[in-house]
Design a protein around this motif. Structure first.
Motif, PDB file in Angstrom:
ATOM      1  N   SER A  37      49.947  68.771  40.167  1.00 52.52           N
ATOM      2  CA  SER A  37      49.560  68.420  38.804  1.00 52.52           C
ATOM      3  C   SER A  37      48.104  68.832  38.639  1.00 52.52           C
ATOM      4  CB  SER A  37      49.697  66.911  38.587  1.00 52.52           C
ATOM      5  OG  SER A  37      48.769  66.228  39.414  1.00 52.52           O
ATOM      6  N   GLU A  38      47.640  68.873  37.412  1.00 50.12           N
ATOM      7  CA  GLU A  38      46.244  69.230  37.191  1.00 50.12           C
ATOM      8  C   GLU A  38      45.330  68.209  37.851  1.00 50.12           C
ATOM      9  OE1 GLU A  38      43.085  70.184  33.558  1.00 50.12           O
ATOM     10  OE2 GLU A  38      45.243  70.051  33.159  1.00 50.12           O
ATOM     11  N   ALA A  39      45.729  66.938  37.801  1.00 46.70           N
ATOM     12  CA  ALA A  39      44.907  65.900  38.412  1.00 46.70           C
ATOM     13  C   ALA A  39      44.825  66.082  39.920  1.00 46.70           C
ATOM     14  CB  ALA A  39      45.472  64.521  38.070  1.00 46.70           C
ATOM     15  N   LYS A  40      45.955  66.469  40.531  1.00 42.89           N
ATOM     16  CA  LYS A  40      45.941  66.672  41.981  1.00 42.89           C
ATOM     17  C   LYS A  40      45.073  67.863  42.352  1.00 42.89           C
ATOM     18  CE  LYS A  40      47.105  66.115  46.269  1.00 42.89           C
ATOM     19  NZ  LYS A  40      46.658  64.940  47.036  1.00 42.89           N
ATOM     20  N   ALA A  41      45.166  68.937  41.562  1.00 44.32           N
ATOM     21  CA  ALA A  41      44.331  70.111  41.829  1.00 44.32           C
ATOM     22  C   ALA A  41      42.861  69.734  41.723  1.00 44.32           C
ATOM     23  CB  ALA A  41      44.673  71.226  40.852  1.00 44.32           C
ATOM     24  N   ALA A  42      42.511  68.968  40.686  1.00 42.48           N
ATOM     25  CA  ALA A  42      41.115  68.557  40.507  1.00 42.48           C
ATOM     26  C   ALA A  42      40.669  67.647  41.647  1.00 42.48           C
ATOM     27  CB  ALA A  42      40.953  67.841  39.166  1.00 42.48           C
ATOM     28  N   GLU A  43      41.574  66.760  42.078  1.00 39.23           N
ATOM     29  CA  GLU A  43      41.244  65.848  43.171  1.00 39.23           C
ATOM     30  C   GLU A  43      40.943  66.626  44.453  1.00 39.23           C
ATOM     31  OE1 GLU A  43      43.398  62.156  45.583  1.00 39.23           O
ATOM     32  OE2 GLU A  43      44.584  63.773  44.699  1.00 39.23           O
ATOM     33  N   GLN A  44      41.797  67.581  44.764  1.00 38.41           N
ATOM     34  CA  GLN A  44      41.572  68.372  45.969  1.00 38.41           C
ATOM     35  C   GLN A  44      40.295  69.217  45.845  1.00 38.41           C
ATOM     36  OE1 GLN A  44      42.772  69.068  49.127  1.00 38.41           O
ATOM     37  NE2 GLN A  44      43.765  67.077  48.884  1.00 38.41           N
ATOM     38  N   ALA A  45      40.135  69.875  44.696  1.00 39.77           N
ATOM     39  CA  ALA A  45      38.972  70.736  44.505  1.00 39.77           C
ATOM     40  C   ALA A  45      37.674  69.953  44.602  1.00 39.77           C
ATOM     41  CB  ALA A  45      39.072  71.451  43.161  1.00 39.77           C
ATOM     42  N   SER A  46      37.681  68.694  44.138  1.00 37.24           N
ATOM     43  CA  SER A  46      36.467  67.879  44.162  1.00 37.24           C
ATOM     44  C   SER A  46      36.055  67.505  45.582  1.00 37.24           C
ATOM     45  CB  SER A  46      36.671  66.609  43.325  1.00 37.24           C
ATOM     46  OG  SER A  46      37.622  65.754  43.938  1.00 37.24           O
ATOM     47  N   ARG A  47      36.954  67.689  46.553  1.00 36.44           N
ATOM     48  CA  ARG A  47      36.624  67.376  47.943  1.00 36.44           C
ATOM     49  C   ARG A  47      35.744  68.455  48.574  1.00 36.44           C
ATOM     50  NH1 ARG A  47      40.711  67.529  51.401  1.00 36.44           N
ATOM     51  NH2 ARG A  47      39.604  66.156  52.848  1.00 36.44           N
ATOM     52  N   TRP A  69      35.166  78.530  42.269  1.00 35.25           N
ATOM     53  CA  TRP A  69      36.356  78.201  41.494  1.00 35.25           C
ATOM     54  C   TRP A  69      36.931  76.838  41.855  1.00 35.25           C
ATOM     55  CZ3 TRP A  69      40.678  77.909  44.525  1.00 35.25           C
ATOM     56  CH2 TRP A  69      40.930  78.853  45.518  1.00 35.25           C
ATOM     57  N   LEU A  70      36.583  76.315  43.020  1.00 33.76           N
ATOM     58  CA  LEU A  70      36.946  74.923  43.306  1.00 33.76           C
ATOM     59  C   LEU A  70      36.126  73.970  42.429  1.00 33.76           C
ATOM     60  CD1 LEU A  70      37.308  74.866  47.210  1.00 33.76           C
ATOM     61  CD2 LEU A  70      39.140  74.635  45.517  1.00 33.76           C
ATOM     62  N   ARG A  71      34.836  74.262  42.293  1.00 38.76           N
ATOM     63  CA  ARG A  71      33.986  73.405  41.450  1.00 38.76           C
ATOM     64  C   ARG A  71      34.481  73.398  40.009  1.00 38.76           C
ATOM     65  NH1 ARG A  71      30.113  74.980  38.274  1.00 38.76           N
ATOM     66  NH2 ARG A  71      29.895  77.002  39.328  1.00 38.76           N
ATOM     67  N   LEU A  72      34.814  74.572  39.491  1.00 40.15           N
ATOM     68  CA  LEU A  72      35.292  74.656  38.110  1.00 40.15           C
ATOM     69  C   LEU A  72      36.629  73.933  37.946  1.00 40.15           C
ATOM     70  CD1 LEU A  72      34.338  78.366  37.424  1.00 40.15           C
ATOM     71  CD2 LEU A  72      33.340  76.362  36.304  1.00 40.15           C
ATOM     72  N   ALA A  74      37.598  71.320  39.704  1.00 37.70           N
ATOM     73  CA  ALA A  74      37.275  69.896  39.734  1.00 37.70           C
ATOM     74  C   ALA A  74      36.748  69.414  38.386  1.00 37.70           C
ATOM     75  CB  ALA A  74      36.243  69.622  40.829  1.00 37.70           C
ATOM     76  N   GLU A  75      36.082  70.319  37.663  1.00 38.94           N
ATOM     77  CA  GLU A  75      35.534  69.973  36.341  1.00 38.94           C
ATOM     78  C   GLU A  75      36.547  70.178  35.223  1.00 38.94           C
ATOM     79  OE1 GLU A  75      32.098  72.415  36.058  1.00 38.94           O
ATOM     80  OE2 GLU A  75      30.988  71.349  37.625  1.00 38.94           O
ATOM     81  N   GLY A  76      37.758  70.611  35.565  1.00 43.28           N
ATOM     82  CA  GLY A  76      38.783  70.830  34.550  1.00 43.28           C
ATOM     83  C   GLY A  76      38.645  72.133  33.807  1.00 43.28           C
ATOM     84  N   ARG A  77      37.823  73.037  34.287  1.00 41.65           N
ATOM     85  CA  ARG A  77      37.581  74.332  33.617  1.00 41.65           C
ATOM     86  C   ARG A  77      38.460  75.387  34.283  1.00 41.65           C
ATOM     87  NH1 ARG A  77      31.192  74.216  34.342  1.00 41.65           N
ATOM     88  NH2 ARG A  77      31.267  76.286  33.364  1.00 41.65           N
ATOM     89  N   LEU A  78      39.783  75.241  34.102  1.00 38.99           N
ATOM     90  CA  LEU A  78      40.740  76.042  34.848  1.00 38.99           C
ATOM     91  C   LEU A  78      40.695  77.517  34.486  1.00 38.99           C
ATOM     92  CD1 LEU A  78      43.932  73.788  35.011  1.00 38.99           C
ATOM     93  CD2 LEU A  78      42.179  74.143  36.744  1.00 38.99           C
ATOM     94  N   GLU A  80      38.137  79.312  33.533  1.00 40.69           N
ATOM     95  CA  GLU A  80      36.983  79.916  34.199  1.00 40.69           C
ATOM     96  C   GLU A  80      37.229  80.037  35.701  1.00 40.69           C
ATOM     97  OE1 GLU A  80      33.025  78.370  32.525  1.00 40.69           O
ATOM     98  OE2 GLU A  80      34.515  76.939  31.770  1.00 40.69           O
ATOM     99  N   ALA A  81      37.898  79.035  36.257  1.00 40.98           N
ATOM    100  CA  ALA A  81      38.237  79.082  37.682  1.00 40.98           C
ATOM    101  C   ALA A  81      39.132  80.284  37.969  1.00 40.98           C
ATOM    102  CB  ALA A  81      38.924  77.793  38.104  1.00 40.98           C
ATOM    103  N   TYR A  82      40.110  80.499  37.090  1.00 38.46           N
ATOM    104  CA  TYR A  82      40.999  81.643  37.272  1.00 38.46           C
ATOM    105  C   TYR A  82      40.230  82.956  37.158  1.00 38.46           C
ATOM    106  CZ  TYR A  82      43.987  85.487  35.999  1.00 38.46           C
ATOM    107  OH  TYR A  82      44.554  86.733  35.946  1.00 38.46           O
ATOM    108  N   GLU A  83      39.329  83.067  36.194  1.00 40.83           N
ATOM    109  CA  GLU A  83      38.587  84.308  36.004  1.00 40.83           C
ATOM    110  C   GLU A  83      37.787  84.664  37.263  1.00 40.83           C
ATOM    111  OE1 GLU A  83      38.823  86.370  33.613  1.00 40.83           O
ATOM    112  OE2 GLU A  83      39.960  85.184  32.168  1.00 40.83           O
TER     113      GLU A  83
END
Length: 477
Positions: A37-47, A69-72, A74-78, A80-83
């Protein structure tokens, strides 16, 4: 603080073979890249610790900017992370699924090194790229200007397609020639669908074709078209054939029915998954259903075979490897997945013959590890008097791949090869001794990783573009 239900991630239990029915969905096995889920991706990326020395990035062959792209994410800026993810990686949706992250980025994560479990970089990469496709963020290939130069690429695997993508984005005319009926190489017919869904590969191939790359399938160089014809049609040629010649195993009974090559077995399974008519699958020759299966080998191809066999309904699946688990060449994560799915590994065993025709068993020698060889690995030694027969109805040889003799097959003089049969080429540019001829991927490196083929294809494309620009500059003087 109340628990946030959005941060829950349900792990699908893996089912042992004796507890499962016929499987129609691969996720019944709980693949490691099960839907985030987006929340799980953000949770992992924030680690991600955003460490000063990003070992994850330096140990990635493509040097992907993973921390950013992990930082982005975690911030929900998917978007930009993809770019950022796709800026250095032609196929991030593929690498997120099949890269051995445990040996590359994740295995070198400082959080993993400190004992707190790695950030699941591959799963996050897969999630943001799948989201990009779903949301329409993946832009079509639209060159700013069209160039007159033309490049022919032999082989539609990851190295060839990565080069094609970069060259086409620069406006070059690109034609890819491939012997198979679908592009993708081992991405399409070698890697099982439970690791890399085929619609993911075909989606990317379609994007390349829509961007103006011509892909000529069912085209066997040396038979349907000569190498010289391709050279004469294009300003440069890239050889990206990969390595498809299977290493064999001799011994009494090695030619018996029921003993097959890994590439044949995996190709039949993938073709069946596409809905193709595959007589060898339908009549059971390349189908593990209801059989005792023995796979010989310890690399990633062997893991693909054992995990495919269990999904096809084999009654038992055993993997024979002549060294121990610590010395396996394949991914430890893949081995763990296989063990959890019910595959039995028989360590320190080497076959020296086969019983029956059709095969009914494998003659096995028990081994022990002796002194290290020239590479530093302990050499397996035979234990006298410890032979036995391992029962089998289907034996799959997964001993790795070697290059085909391309100069002979194609009738090419001057295409130099190494003593291993790989094409001799510059490792940075892919340039061979033949003017205008380049080579990338496994046909240069030997059997290697998809991510290295992508890196080679991108580097080669950059070198060719530099040569084209240099030629234009000289002509303009």
């Amino acid at each position: 603080m109340a628990e946030n239900p959005m941060l829950k991630f349900v792990k699908i239990p893996r089912l042992m073979p004796q507890k499962r029915d016929a499987l129609d969905r691969t996720d019944d096995f709980g693949e490691i890249y099960a839907e985030f889920s987006e929340a799980k991706a953000a949770e992992q990326a924030s680690r991600c610790s955003q460490c000063g020395v990003p070992y994850c990035q330096t140990h990635c062959p493509l040097h992907n900017n993973i921390p950013d792209w992990l930082r982005l994410t975690a911030e929900g800026r998917l978007r930009e992370a993809y770019e950022i993810s796709q800026a250095t990686n032609t196929f991030p949706e593929i690498c997120g699924r099949i890269c051995p992250q445990d040996r590359l980025c994740e295995g070198n994560c400082v959080i993993e090194q400190s004992g707190h479990e790695t950030v699941t970089i591959g799963s996050v990469e897969k999630y943001i790229t799948d989201t990009a496709w779903a949301e329409g963020w993946v832009q079509p290939i639209t060159p700013a200007a069209t160039r007159r130069e033309s490049v022919g690429i032999i082989g539609a695997g990851p190295g060839g397609l990565a080069a094609a993508d970069m060259l086409r984005r620069a406006g070059v005319q690109v034609t890819v020639y491939d012997r198979y009926d679908r592009a993708g190489g081992l991405l399409t017919y070698g890697i099982p669908g439970f690791k890399l869904e085929k619609d993911v590969v075909m989606q990317r191939v379609a994007q390349l074709e829509e961007g103006g790359i011509e892909i000529v399938t069912n085209c066997n160089v040396g038979v349907d078209i000569s190498f010289e014809e391709i050279r004469n049609k294009h300003d440069a040629v890239i050889v990206a054939t990969g390595v498809y010649k299977s290493r064999d195993l001799a011994g009494p009974g090695s030619g018996a029915d029921g003993i097959v090559k890994a590439i044949d077995y995996l190709t039949a399974s993938n073709r069946h998954g596409f809905g193709d008519t595959v007589p060898e699958f339908e009549d059971g020759r390349l189908n593990a259903a209801g059989k005792r299966v023995v796979v010989i080998g310890g690399g990633d191809t062997a893991m693909d075979c054992v995990r495919t066999a269990i999904r096809q309904g084999a009654t038992s699946v055993k993997c024979l490897y002549r060294r121990d688990k610590a010395n396996m060449p394949g991914s430890l994560r893949e081995t763990q997945n296989a063990e959890e799915e019910g595959i039995e590994f028989v360590w320190l065993t080497a076959p020296n013959g086969f019983v029956g025709n059709p095969v009914t068993g494998v003659n096995v020698q028990k081994m022990r590890l002796g002194l290290p060889d020239a590479t530093g690995r302990q050499s397996p030694e035979v234990i006298d008097g410890a032979d036995y027969v391992e029962p089998a109805d289907l034996v799959v040889k997964a001993l790795g791949f070697e290059p085909e003799d391309l100069p002979q097959l194609w009738g090419v003089e001057g295409l130099e090869v190494t003593r291993w049969g790989t094409i001799r080429a510059d490792f940075e540019t892919g340039q061979t001794r033949l003017p205008g001829v380049y080579a990338v991927g496994d046909i240069v490196r030997g059997a290697s990783l998809v991510v290295w083929a992508i890196r080679d294809g991108r580097d080669c494309a950059a070198a060719i573009l530099a040569q084209f620009d240099k030629a234009q500059s000289i002509a303009a003087e």
